[in-house]
Scaffold this motif. Structure first.
Motif, PDB file in Angstrom:
ATOM      1  N   ALA A 124       0.947  -1.288  -0.154  1.00  0.00           N
ATOM      2  CA  ALA A 124       0.082  -0.205  -0.189  1.00  0.00           C
ATOM      3  C   ALA A 124       0.991   1.198   0.081  1.00  0.00           C
ATOM      4  CB  ALA A 124      -0.992   0.078   1.013  1.00  0.00           C
ATOM      5  N   VAL A 125       0.697   2.214  -0.623  1.00  0.00           N
ATOM      6  CA  VAL A 125       1.362   3.389  -0.709  1.00  0.00           C
ATOM      7  C   VAL A 125       0.034   4.630  -0.694  1.00  0.00           C
ATOM      8  CG1 VAL A 125       3.075   4.699  -2.154  1.00  0.00           C
ATOM      9  CG2 VAL A 125       2.741   2.394  -2.650  1.00  0.00           C
ATOM     10  N   THR A 126       0.176   5.460   0.348  1.00  0.00           N
ATOM     11  CA  THR A 126      -0.671   6.292   0.593  1.00  0.00           C
ATOM     12  C   THR A 126      -0.136   7.622   1.005  1.00  0.00           C
ATOM     13  OG1 THR A 126      -2.760   6.483   1.827  1.00  0.00           O
ATOM     14  CG2 THR A 126      -0.849   5.239   3.086  1.00  0.00           C
ATOM     15  N   GLY A 127      -0.857   8.860   0.739  1.00  0.00           N
ATOM     16  CA  GLY A 127      -0.790   9.950   1.640  1.00  0.00           C
ATOM     17  C   GLY A 127       0.409  10.793   0.889  1.00  0.00           C
ATOM     18  N   PHE A 128       0.718  10.382  -0.396  1.00  0.00           N
ATOM     19  CA  PHE A 128       1.933  11.366  -1.020  1.00  0.00           C
ATOM     20  C   PHE A 128       1.321  12.625  -1.735  1.00  0.00           C
ATOM     21  CE2 PHE A 128       3.960   7.339   0.120  1.00  0.00           C
ATOM     22  CZ  PHE A 128       5.361   7.717   0.193  1.00  0.00           C
ATOM     23  N   ALA A 129       1.847  13.654  -1.824  1.00  0.00           N
ATOM     24  CA  ALA A 129       1.417  14.988  -2.472  1.00  0.00           C
ATOM     25  C   ALA A 129       1.069  14.752  -3.722  1.00  0.00           C
ATOM     26  CB  ALA A 129       2.581  15.887  -2.181  1.00  0.00           C
ATOM     27  N   LYS A 130       1.809  13.763  -4.484  1.00  0.00           N
ATOM     28  CA  LYS A 130       1.599  13.653  -5.982  1.00  0.00           C
ATOM     29  C   LYS A 130       1.043  12.303  -6.429  1.00  0.00           C
ATOM     30  CE  LYS A 130       2.305  15.763 -10.181  1.00  0.00           C
ATOM     31  NZ  LYS A 130       3.628  16.119 -10.697  1.00  0.00           N
ATOM     32  N   SER A 131       1.769  11.314  -6.578  1.00  0.00           N
ATOM     33  CA  SER A 131       1.497   9.864  -6.762  1.00  0.00           C
ATOM     34  C   SER A 131       1.837   8.925  -5.748  1.00  0.00           C
ATOM     35  CB  SER A 131       1.890   9.590  -8.196  1.00  0.00           C
ATOM     36  OG  SER A 131       1.640  10.559  -9.266  1.00  0.00           O
ATOM     37  N   GLY A 132       1.048   7.910  -5.743  1.00  0.00           N
ATOM     38  CA  GLY A 132       1.391   6.570  -4.868  1.00  0.00           C
ATOM     39  C   GLY A 132       2.491   6.111  -5.560  1.00  0.00           C
ATOM     40  N   VAL A 133       2.286   5.677  -6.896  1.00  0.00           N
ATOM     41  CA  VAL A 133       3.399   4.944  -7.777  1.00  0.00           C
ATOM     42  C   VAL A 133       3.458   5.773  -8.984  1.00  0.00           C
ATOM     43  CG1 VAL A 133       3.831   2.713  -9.061  1.00  0.00           C
ATOM     44  CG2 VAL A 133       2.619   2.591  -6.840  1.00  0.00           C
ATOM     45  N   TRP A 134       4.712   5.922  -9.183  1.00  0.00           N
ATOM     46  CA  TRP A 134       5.097   6.863 -10.534  1.00  0.00           C
ATOM     47  C   TRP A 134       6.019   6.138 -11.444  1.00  0.00           C
ATOM     48  CZ3 TRP A 134       3.851  10.557 -14.031  1.00  0.00           C
ATOM     49  CH2 TRP A 134       4.767  10.993 -14.492  1.00  0.00           C
ATOM     50  N   ALA A 135       5.709   6.145 -12.596  1.00  0.00           N
ATOM     51  CA  ALA A 135       6.496   5.394 -13.665  1.00  0.00           C
ATOM     52  C   ALA A 135       6.828   6.260 -14.781  1.00  0.00           C
ATOM     53  CB  ALA A 135       6.350   4.166 -14.161  1.00  0.00           C
ATOM     54  N   SER A 150      -5.457   8.078  -1.336  1.00  0.00           N
ATOM     55  CA  SER A 150      -5.338   9.472  -0.734  1.00  0.00           C
ATOM     56  C   SER A 150      -4.007  10.052  -1.100  1.00  0.00           C
ATOM     57  CB  SER A 150      -5.368   9.248   0.952  1.00  0.00           C
ATOM     58  OG  SER A 150      -6.560   8.781   1.257  1.00  0.00           O
ATOM     59  N   ASN A 151      -3.618   9.687  -2.231  1.00  0.00           N
ATOM     60  CA  ASN A 151      -2.485  10.528  -2.760  1.00  0.00           C
ATOM     61  C   ASN A 151      -3.332  11.687  -3.638  1.00  0.00           C
ATOM     62  OD1 ASN A 151      -0.379   8.701  -2.451  1.00  0.00           O
ATOM     63  ND2 ASN A 151      -1.745   7.449  -3.292  1.00  0.00           N
ATOM     64  N   GLY A 152      -2.295  13.031  -3.611  1.00  0.00           N
ATOM     65  CA  GLY A 152      -2.736  14.271  -4.065  1.00  0.00           C
ATOM     66  C   GLY A 152      -2.941  14.181  -5.453  1.00  0.00           C
TER      67      GLY A 152
END
Length: 357
Positions: A124-135, A150-152
């Protein structure tokens, strides 16, 4: 003889049991090539020490950091929702490029050297200002069984990437799209060929948009569940060449996307939109269930064709075999003047203009 025979059988059984135990390791054991990270340790340190083909196994716990992957063939694997990556508000970990950009897990290549065959799964990746997972600049990326919430901006997002498999994830309550596939987020230009990126089996709920495809071609959006967003699926094109499209959107369940989202510089307010195509060509929308998407915005309705924000028209798209019911103001809406768009064989009640049901 019997005693010796019995003793021999016991010895053989014990040896067999030991062999079976070695063949089926416990959950806490690590396979050859695995690097195990425990709570309080740094995932990034394990990634930095890894070699192509290694697996980073992240034990259950909360990890306060951003993780940047640039090693090909690497697998980052947790234990589902029990492995949670959140922002490091204390700055206990060094701020890498992923953290500085406001992202949780980044898979980052370059135009000269893509990062290939990376897998991010079961965390789980949560609460980041931009993306949870970015590629960015990846090939054959796999993102599976990830919860991004709940990512921005985006839950799971990629640009300039090809042949990705984004499957069986949950993205909820993200500021923009739950899953976002784009040619580029910081440049204009024609649509890029994803070479067959697949977005399958995901659950996308309570985002601004469930799934957005922006200026891309040649992908499959299949068997996803999208509900309680402002818009379910949004395919964005413009006047660029090549044009966005040449994709298949099929067998998705797109229901009750009735959350209200305010207008932006490029889009009107969003509410009650199932599938929206803007500036798109040769896209197939088929065998979807699109139900009870209700709103009063210009893009509201079940399946909606609308010219793009720069006026680019939809052309040669096929909308067929869908069950489109209970949507308002219409189940099918063609608000465009583009040519070659074909609405056939759909189960629906209302259309704008009339006569498409």
């Amino acid at each position: 003889m019997r005693k010796r025979h019995f003793t021999c059988l016991v010895s053989i059984a014990a040896a067999s049991a030991a062999g079976l135990g070695a063949a089926v390791p416990s959950a806490s054991a690590a396979a050859a090539g695995d690097r195990v990270v425990y709570p309080g340790q740094s995932i990034q340190a394990a990634v930095d020490a890894a070699r192509p083909g290694d697996t980073i196994v992240v034990r259950p716990g909360t990890y306060r950091e951003s993780v940047l992957i640039s090693t090909p063939g690497l697998t980052l694997r947790g234990f589902g929702d029990r492995t949670v990556i959140v922002p490091d508000t204390s700055r206990a970990q060094p701020a890498n490029a992923c953290a500085k950009a406001g992202n949780g897990v980044c898979v980052q290549g370059t135009a000269q050297h893509t990062v290939d065959h990376v897998s991010v799964r079961s965390l789980a990746v949560t609460g980041f200002a931009k993306s949870g997972v970015w590629a960015s600049w990846t090939d054959r990326l796999a993102v599976r069984d990830v919860t991004a919430g709940s990512n921005g901006t985006w839950g799971i997002a990629q640009q300039r990437s090809t042949r990705s498999d984004i499957r069986d994830n949950t993205a909820r309550a993200n500021g923009d799209a739950g899953i976002f596939v784009a040619n580029s987020v910081d440049e204009e230009g024609g649509a890029t060929d994803t070479l067959g990126t697949r977005v399958r089996g995901n659950t996308l709920t309570d985002n601004r948009i469930g799934f957005t495809a922006r200026r891309v071609r040649n992908l499959l959006v299949d068997d996803n569940t999208l509900t309680a967003n402002c818009t379910g699926v949004f395919v964005v094109g413009d006047e660029g060449t090549p044009k966005a499209g040449a994709m298949t959107i099929r067998s998705n369940r797109i229901t009750g996307n009735n959350k209200f989202c305010d207008a932006t510089d490029r889009l009107p307010a969003l509410q009650g939109s199932g599938i929206v195509l803007t500036g798109t060509e040769t896209t197939q929308v088929r065998s979807n269930l699109v139900r009870d998407n209700v709103g009063t915005t210009p893009l509201s309705g079940g399946v909606v064709l609308f010219k793009s924000f720069v006026g680019a028209k939809n052309t040669d798209n096929t909308i067929t075999g869908n069950v489109v019911t209970g949507n308002r103001p219409a189940d099918l809406a063609n608000e465009d003047t583009g040519t070659g768009n074909d609405f056939t064989g759909n189960v629906c009640t209302t259309s704008a203009p009339a006569g498409m049901c």
